[in-house]
Design a protein around this motif. Structure first.
Motif, PDB file in Angstrom:
ATOM      1  N   PRO A 183       0.805  -1.238   0.000  1.00 49.31           N
ATOM      2  CA  PRO A 183       0.000   0.000   0.000  1.00 49.31           C
ATOM      3  C   PRO A 183       0.830   1.277   0.000  1.00 49.31           C
ATOM      4  N   ASP A 184       2.102   1.202   0.426  1.00 48.61           N
ATOM      5  CA  ASP A 184       2.961   2.386   0.414  1.00 48.61           C
ATOM      6  C   ASP A 184       3.856   2.453  -0.813  1.00 48.61           C
ATOM      7  N   SER A 185       3.633   1.570  -1.770  1.00 48.96           N
ATOM      8  CA  SER A 185       4.464   1.556  -2.967  1.00 48.96           C
ATOM      9  C   SER A 185       4.299   2.860  -3.736  1.00 48.96           C
ATOM     10  N   SER A 186       5.399   3.368  -4.278  1.00 48.68           N
ATOM     11  CA  SER A 186       5.342   4.616  -5.052  1.00 48.68           C
ATOM     12  C   SER A 186       4.669   4.411  -6.399  1.00 48.68           C
ATOM     13  N   TYR A 187       4.554   3.151  -6.834  1.00 45.46           N
ATOM     14  CA  TYR A 187       3.882   2.859  -8.105  1.00 45.46           C
ATOM     15  C   TYR A 187       2.859   1.745  -7.888  1.00 45.46           C
ATOM     16  N   ALA A 188       1.634   1.980  -8.341  1.00 43.61           N
ATOM     17  CA  ALA A 188       0.575   0.972  -8.357  1.00 43.61           C
ATOM     18  C   ALA A 188       0.326   0.358  -6.975  1.00 43.61           C
ATOM     19  N   ALA A 189       0.195   1.209  -5.953  1.00 42.07           N
ATOM     20  CA  ALA A 189      -0.066   0.711  -4.603  1.00 42.07           C
ATOM     21  C   ALA A 189      -1.381  -0.064  -4.561  1.00 42.07           C
ATOM     22  N   MET A 190      -1.358  -1.200  -3.836  1.00 36.21           N
ATOM     23  CA  MET A 190      -2.520  -2.073  -3.681  1.00 36.21           C
ATOM     24  C   MET A 190      -3.119  -2.485  -5.031  1.00 36.21           C
ATOM     25  N   THR A 191      -2.241  -2.713  -5.998  1.00 30.14           N
ATOM     26  CA  THR A 191      -2.648  -3.118  -7.346  1.00 30.14           C
ATOM     27  C   THR A 191      -1.861  -4.356  -7.736  1.00 30.14           C
ATOM     28  N   HIS A 192      -2.507  -5.260  -8.453  1.00 32.61           N
ATOM     29  CA  HIS A 192      -1.852  -6.501  -8.860  1.00 32.61           C
ATOM     30  C   HIS A 192      -0.983  -6.258 -10.090  1.00 32.61           C
ATOM     31  N   HIS A 193       0.139  -6.976 -10.125  1.00 35.38           N
ATOM     32  CA  HIS A 193       1.100  -6.755 -11.200  1.00 35.38           C
ATOM     33  C   HIS A 193       1.959  -8.009 -11.373  1.00 35.38           C
ATOM     34  N   PHE A 194       2.623  -8.075 -12.535  1.00 38.22           N
ATOM     35  CA  PHE A 194       3.630  -9.115 -12.746  1.00 38.22           C
ATOM     36  C   PHE A 194       4.784  -8.965 -11.750  1.00 38.22           C
ATOM     37  N   LEU A 195       5.535 -10.009 -11.556  1.00 39.24           N
ATOM     38  CA  LEU A 195       6.863  -9.891 -10.962  1.00 39.24           C
ATOM     39  C   LEU A 195       7.686  -9.077 -11.949  1.00 39.24           C
ATOM     40  N   ALA A 196       8.273  -7.960 -11.498  1.00 38.46           N
ATOM     41  CA  ALA A 196       8.856  -7.028 -12.463  1.00 38.46           C
ATOM     42  C   ALA A 196      10.016  -6.245 -11.862  1.00 38.46           C
ATOM     43  N   GLY A 197      10.782  -5.607 -12.747  1.00 33.61           N
ATOM     44  CA  GLY A 197      11.883  -4.748 -12.322  1.00 33.61           C
ATOM     45  C   GLY A 197      12.418  -3.962 -13.495  1.00 33.61           C
ATOM     46  N   HIS A 198      13.323  -3.036 -13.230  1.00 30.85           N
ATOM     47  CA  HIS A 198      13.952  -2.235 -14.278  1.00 30.85           C
ATOM     48  C   HIS A 198      15.347  -2.762 -14.566  1.00 30.85           C
ATOM     49  N   CYS A 199      15.724  -2.724 -15.839  1.00 29.12           N
ATOM     50  CA  CYS A 199      17.071  -3.131 -16.226  1.00 29.12           C
ATOM     51  C   CYS A 199      18.092  -2.173 -15.624  1.00 29.12           C
ATOM     52  N   GLU A 200      19.110  -2.739 -15.014  1.00 22.12           N
ATOM     53  CA  GLU A 200      20.234  -1.959 -14.527  1.00 22.12           C
ATOM     54  C   GLU A 200      21.381  -2.161 -15.521  1.00 22.12           C
ATOM     55  N   GLN A 201      22.624  -2.327 -15.061  1.00 24.31           N
ATOM     56  CA  GLN A 201      23.728  -2.573 -15.984  1.00 24.31           C
ATOM     57  C   GLN A 201      23.776  -4.072 -16.255  1.00 24.31           C
ATOM     58  N   GLU A 202      22.807  -4.564 -17.033  1.00 18.61           N
ATOM     59  CA  GLU A 202      22.625  -5.997 -17.254  1.00 18.61           C
ATOM     60  C   GLU A 202      21.705  -6.195 -18.450  1.00 18.61           C
ATOM     61  N   SER A 203      21.696  -7.394 -18.966  1.00 16.03           N
ATOM     62  CA  SER A 203      20.763  -7.701 -20.047  1.00 16.03           C
ATOM     63  C   SER A 203      19.359  -7.849 -19.478  1.00 16.03           C
ATOM     64  N   ALA A 204      18.362  -7.805 -20.361  1.00 15.57           N
ATOM     65  CA  ALA A 204      16.977  -7.935 -19.916  1.00 15.57           C
ATOM     66  C   ALA A 204      16.726  -9.294 -19.268  1.00 15.57           C
ATOM     67  N   VAL A 205      17.262 -10.358 -19.850  1.00 15.97           N
ATOM     68  CA  VAL A 205      17.036 -11.695 -19.295  1.00 15.97           C
ATOM     69  C   VAL A 205      17.769 -11.849 -17.962  1.00 15.97           C
ATOM     70  N   ALA A 206      18.985 -11.295 -17.859  1.00 17.19           N
ATOM     71  CA  ALA A 206      19.712 -11.341 -16.591  1.00 17.19           C
ATOM     72  C   ALA A 206      18.938 -10.605 -15.501  1.00 17.19           C
ATOM     73  N   CYS A 207      18.332  -9.483 -15.862  1.00 19.30           N
ATOM     74  CA  CYS A 207      17.509  -8.737 -14.916  1.00 19.30           C
ATOM     75  C   CYS A 207      16.316  -9.578 -14.472  1.00 19.30           C
ATOM     76  N   LEU A 208      15.686 -10.241 -15.415  1.00 15.74           N
ATOM     77  CA  LEU A 208      14.533 -11.084 -15.091  1.00 15.74           C
ATOM     78  C   LEU A 208      14.905 -12.188 -14.108  1.00 15.74           C
TER      79      LEU A 208
END
Length: 301
Positions: A183-208
């Motif tokens: 509920p305190d999330s800065s994005y989509a609080a109390m909302t359902h979502h995929f397991l997710a993240g942002h790419c850092e210094q890595e490939s998309a699959v490595a991030c996943l």
């Protein structure tokens, strides 16, 4: 290659930005190749024509279209007498209205998404071409999605790069894994979502792979991952454009656990026909797109 070495047959596979294929319904009850089936525009070389010259001429004659084409593949076919032949297929994009095309041969033109193709009476070699395109499209889409290219001019005439997000699509017994955000999330609080993240210094699959372990204690082998959908989204006019990549894991190890309780308070399996409410809009769009057989969705533009 000389003109004499070119396959006699040519055809054009045209795909729109929604991933739909332009198909041509051929006449039935005629002594032609593949009568009564859905196929793609094309025809045989004439005289000293090259395959490219022939496919451009045939496309113009049958549809009135002139679009850039690139060589895609060569497939085997059979004529009305069972004689084997070969067809050089070219690939292009076109976003127009199929109903407005002239139909100088056959019955009609229509756009169909990949999910509809199995239910059509298809020309065998056309089905082979579409299957090949679908198998190759994820790699092409991923390369485009990760390319650091400005996508839109914003206020002041300055171009902005895309943020790349990665998302894990797990399906078990016909149900999709979704997490309920804190509920305190800065994005989509109390909302359902995929397991997710942002790419850092890595490939998309490595991030996943990293996010799956950090967020839910799930181990994913990169070899078991495939790109399933891309959503190009902007939340509001002038906002940050985001390329959201949704990857499907064919198999994994572990049961989802809440490993980052400040981000996600629970994990659950949900039927795609009864998704929870609320759910992040682009997550719903991605699930709907995957079910329809589409690879790409745009939102907010």
């Amino acid at each position: 290659m000389t003109v004499s070495d070119d396959p006699r047959g040519t055809a054009a596979l045209l795909v729109d930005s929604r991933g739909r294929y332009l198909l041509h319904l051929r006449d039935a009850n005629k002594r032609i190749c593949d009568p009564g089936t859905w196929s793609i525009p094309g025809g045989n070389r004439e005289g000293a024509e090259s395959s490219r010259e022939a496919v451009e001429r045939e496309l113009l004659e049958e549809t009135g279209l002139v679009v850039p084409l690139e060589e895609f593949t060569v497939v085997d076919s059979r004529g009305p007498d069972g004689v084997k032949g070969r067809i050089r297929v070219y690939l292009g994009t076109w976003d127009g209205d199929a109903d407005h095309l002239p139909c100088t041969e056959g019955i009609m033109f229509r756009h169909f998404d990949a999910g509809t193709i199995p239910y059509l009476t298809m020309c065998p070699w056309t089905k082979e071409v579409i299957d090949l395109h679908r198998a190759q499209a994820p790699a092409l889409a991923l390369a485009l999605a990760l390319a650091p290219v400005p996508v839109q001019a914003c206020a002041g005439g300055q171009a902005r790069l895309n943020v790349v997000g990665v998302h894990l699509h797990l399906e078990q017994d016909g149900k999709v894994l979704l997490g309920l955000r804190h509920p305190d999330s800065s994005y989509a609080a109390m909302t359902h979502h995929f397991l997710a993240g942002h790419c850092e210094q890595e490939s998309a699959v490595a991030c996943l792979v990293r996010e799956a372990q950090e967020e839910a204690g799930i181990t994913v082998d990169p070899a078991d991952v495939e790109l399933a959908h891309v959503v190009h989204v902007m939340d509001h006019p002038g906002g940050q454009p985001r390329m959201q990549l949704v990857f499907r894991a064919r198999q994994w190890i572990g049961t989802p656990q809440v490993r980052e309780p400040d981000c996600c308070v629970s994990w659950g399996w949900w039927s795609a026909d009864a998704l929870p409410d609320p759910i992040v809009p682009y997550a719903r769009a991605a699930i709907d797109g995957m079910r329809a057989g589409r690879l790409y969705t745009e939102m907010g533009w």
